[in-house]
Scaffold this motif. Structure first.
Motif, PDB file in Angstrom:
ATOM      1  N   ILE A   7       0.863  -1.185   0.000  1.00 38.33           N
ATOM      2  CA  ILE A   7       0.000   0.000   0.000  1.00 38.33           C
ATOM      3  C   ILE A   7       0.899   1.234   0.000  1.00 38.33           C
ATOM      4  O   ILE A   7       1.579   1.521   0.990  1.00 38.33           O
ATOM      5  N   GLY A   8       0.937   1.926  -1.109  1.00 33.91           N
ATOM      6  CA  GLY A   8       1.788   3.100  -1.259  1.00 33.91           C
ATOM      7  C   GLY A   8       2.797   2.888  -2.364  1.00 33.91           C
ATOM      8  O   GLY A   8       3.518   1.886  -2.368  1.00 33.91           O
ATOM      9  N   GLY A   9       2.842   3.802  -3.319  1.00 31.10           N
ATOM     10  CA  GLY A   9       3.754   3.668  -4.455  1.00 31.10           C
ATOM     11  C   GLY A   9       4.849   4.693  -4.449  1.00 31.10           C
ATOM     12  O   GLY A   9       5.220   5.236  -5.484  1.00 31.10           O
ATOM     13  N   ALA A  43      -2.685   5.658  -4.153  1.00 28.51           N
ATOM     14  CA  ALA A  43      -3.862   6.524  -4.190  1.00 28.51           C
ATOM     15  C   ALA A  43      -3.729   7.638  -5.214  1.00 28.51           C
ATOM     16  O   ALA A  43      -4.719   8.113  -5.770  1.00 28.51           O
ATOM     17  N   HIS A  44      -2.496   8.076  -5.475  1.00 33.27           N
ATOM     18  CA  HIS A  44      -2.257   9.152  -6.441  1.00 33.27           C
ATOM     19  C   HIS A  44      -2.331   8.591  -7.854  1.00 33.27           C
ATOM     20  O   HIS A  44      -2.274   7.374  -8.060  1.00 33.27           O
ATOM     21  N   HIS A  45      -2.433   9.496  -8.848  1.00 35.22           N
ATOM     22  CA  HIS A  45      -2.509   9.014 -10.230  1.00 35.22           C
ATOM     23  C   HIS A  45      -1.152   8.655 -10.808  1.00 35.22           C
ATOM     24  O   HIS A  45      -1.073   8.074 -11.893  1.00 35.22           O
ATOM     25  N   THR A  46      -0.080   8.998 -10.096  1.00 34.49           N
ATOM     26  CA  THR A  46       1.259   8.597 -10.526  1.00 34.49           C
ATOM     27  C   THR A  46       2.013   8.008  -9.341  1.00 34.49           C
ATOM     28  O   THR A  46       1.694   8.278  -8.179  1.00 34.49           O
ATOM     29  N   LEU A  47       3.038   7.226  -9.631  1.00 37.23           N
ATOM     30  CA  LEU A  47       3.878   6.632  -8.605  1.00 37.23           C
ATOM     31  C   LEU A  47       4.995   7.592  -8.218  1.00 37.23           C
ATOM     32  O   LEU A  47       5.267   8.566  -8.910  1.00 37.23           O
ATOM     33  N   GLY A  48       5.661   7.311  -7.113  1.00 36.90           N
ATOM     34  CA  GLY A  48       6.838   8.079  -6.754  1.00 36.90           C
ATOM     35  C   GLY A  48       6.836   8.703  -5.376  1.00 36.90           C
ATOM     36  O   GLY A  48       7.890   8.981  -4.826  1.00 36.90           O
ATOM     37  N   ARG A 205       2.029  -5.980 -10.319  1.00 36.92           N
ATOM     38  CA  ARG A 205       0.766  -5.334 -10.685  1.00 36.92           C
ATOM     39  C   ARG A 205       0.670  -4.013  -9.933  1.00 36.92           C
ATOM     40  O   ARG A 205       0.685  -4.000  -8.700  1.00 36.92           O
ATOM     41  N   MET A 206       0.608  -2.906 -10.666  1.00 38.88           N
ATOM     42  CA  MET A 206       0.588  -1.576 -10.046  1.00 38.88           C
ATOM     43  C   MET A 206      -0.727  -0.880 -10.372  1.00 38.88           C
ATOM     44  O   MET A 206      -1.045  -0.641 -11.541  1.00 38.88           O
ATOM     45  N   GLU A 207      -1.494  -0.582  -9.345  1.00 40.39           N
ATOM     46  CA  GLU A 207      -2.799   0.046  -9.504  1.00 40.39           C
ATOM     47  C   GLU A 207      -2.749   1.462  -8.933  1.00 40.39           C
ATOM     48  O   GLU A 207      -2.615   1.646  -7.727  1.00 40.39           O
ATOM     49  N   THR A 208      -2.862   2.453  -9.813  1.00 36.37           N
ATOM     50  CA  THR A 208      -2.906   3.847  -9.380  1.00 36.37           C
ATOM     51  C   THR A 208      -4.358   4.264  -9.163  1.00 36.37           C
ATOM     52  O   THR A 208      -5.299   3.558  -9.563  1.00 36.37           O
ATOM     53  N   LEU A 209      -4.544   5.420  -8.529  1.00 35.23           N
ATOM     54  CA  LEU A 209      -5.887   5.874  -8.137  1.00 35.23           C
ATOM     55  C   LEU A 209      -6.628   4.769  -7.384  1.00 35.23           C
ATOM     56  O   LEU A 209      -7.830   4.581  -7.535  1.00 35.23           O
ATOM     57  N   SER A 210      -5.863   4.055  -6.568  1.00 37.82           N
ATOM     58  CA  SER A 210      -6.410   2.916  -5.828  1.00 37.82           C
ATOM     59  C   SER A 210      -6.180   3.129  -4.332  1.00 37.82           C
ATOM     60  O   SER A 210      -5.167   2.714  -3.778  1.00 37.82           O
TER      61      SER A 210
END
Length: 406
Positions: A7-9, A43-48, A205-210
């Motif tokens: 949880i958290g990218g 949760a954000h639309h991009t990772l980082g 598997r990377m899910e953004t806006l999640s």
């Protein structure tokens, strides 16, 4: 096959550097390389996380600028060719470092401060504040200058009040020659993109806006968010640790000869520096690297720690005073400006009597693990994210430890 949910990218959750988020950096690729099936929720639309770099003509970083080559993540990133083009601090730039002391700009630190950097000075005590311990060695003036010098790696308004052992380590890292700091050309986004590509190629598997509001119970979970977010998600009021509060000032000015490379405030905590080292030179092999500012302009990025009773404007005012000294005429050359307050997002600080071992533990029980800047792991800034992510993945895989060089 192990299944792990992250949880958290940010830097610890996915494949991160200074200094300051958790998930993407170390934990995700290591877990995937070890044969686990990994899903990342961001949760954000991009990772980082705080390693994001803003889009547009002015490519400012949400978090730290520099990657320290003395940290544990350096070899791991280097081995996988994830760092990319770097701009170390060349001698010419280092010679343009200025120190604000007793109201004036100087080229050298006070002699008393240098006493604290001598090899024969032994390890500082944990249970004494830095100012008290350092005053006994260098006098009060030298002790205060050294404490304020550490603000670049502490983001705290009163470094002298922190544990002497904690501040001493950061003083030695910040004053090391040659400097450990290196700057990813074009900002952190290139490093993050390469780490994301590695994770993708490993089947992550990377899910953004999640956004995750309830912990899954069927797999080990690594919570690689801010400590505040982890406290709410886990409903655990014990997940607290002191951090800093800092005014961040980003601005662009038209380039002019004679500007300082950086100004370190020794009279009070504060730091401003050019971001132009991230601009790609026009030579073979680097043309594809994006620059930080349009041609003819340079970024200046500063951070001034502020006390709980101070405002963003108080920090910005002190930053402007440093700019007046190191970048004469900057107001007339100004083309863009942005200000923000980083509150509790700049890593952990240890008070007298505490060490990193006293911070919230990585293992929260029942298959839940923490990774981030304020978790019980050693080193400084984002290196804490890196180490905590490594520990979290090791535990989630049922192993005592993983080789940091792997």
């Amino acid at each position: 096959m192990h299944r792990i949910t992250v949880i958290g990218g940010g830097f610890a959750g996915r494949p991160r550097p200074p200094p300051r988020s958790a998930s993407l950096a170390r934990g995700t690729p290591i877990a995937a390389e070890a044969g686990a099936k990994v899903t990342v929720h961001e949760a954000h639309h991009t990772l980082g996380g705080q390693a994001r770099t803003a889009d547009g003509p002015y490519r400012t970083n949400d978090g730290p600028q520099a990657l320290y080559n003395g940290g544990p993540h350096w070899a791991w990133l280097r081995r996988r060719d994830l760092i990319g083009p770097l701009a170390p601090i060349p001698p010419l730039e280092a010679s343009r470092l200025r120190l604000h002391h007793k109201g004036a700009l100087r080229r050298t630190p006070p002699f008393a401060m240098l006493k604290l950097l001598r090899r024969r000075v032994g390890p500082a005590p944990v249970d004494t504040d830095f100012l008290t311990w350092a005053t006994g060695i260098a006098g009060e003036e030298g002790a205060r200058a050294a404490a304020h010098c550490c603000a670049v790696a502490l983001f705290h308004h009163d470094p002298g009040s922190l544990s002497a052992a904690f501040v001493q380590e950061r003083l030695r890292r910040a004053a090391k020659l040659p400097p450990e700091a290196h700057y990813p050309r074009g900002g952190w986004s290139g490093v993050v993109d390469r780490m994301a590509a590695l994770a993708w190629n490993l089947g992550v598997r990377m899910e953004t806006l999640s956004r995750v509001d309830t912990l899954p119970t069927d797999t080990p979970v690594i919570v690689a968010t801010s400590l505040d977010a982890a406290r709410r998600l886990l409903d655990d009021p014990a997940l607290t640790w002191p951090s800093g509060r800092t005014t961040l000032v980003d601005l662009a000015v038209r380039t002019r000869r004679g500007d300082a490379f950086a100004v370190s405030d020794l009279d009070a905590p504060g730091w401003v520096e050019q971001g132009g080292l991230g601009v790609s030179p026009r030579r073979r092999g680097t043309a594809q690297v994006r620059t930080l500012a349009p041609a003819g302009e340079q970024l200046i990025q500063g951070q001034v720690p502020i006390a709980p009773h101070e405002s963003k404007a108080d920090g910005a005012t002190r930053a402007e005073q440093l700019l007046d000294l190191g970048f004469p005429g900057w107001r007339e050359r100004l083309t863009w400006r942005r200000e923000a307050v980083a509150n509790g997002r700049t890593g952990a600080v240890d008070l007298p009597g505490s060490t990193w071992r006293d911070r919230p533990a990585v293992d929260r029980g029942d298959g839940v693990y923490l990774a981030g800047d304020q978790v019980a792991s050693p080193r400084l800034l984002s290196e804490v994210s890196f180490n905590s992510a490594l520990t979290a993945v090791s535990l989630a895989l049922g192993r005592r430890e993983l080789d940091k060089r792997a």
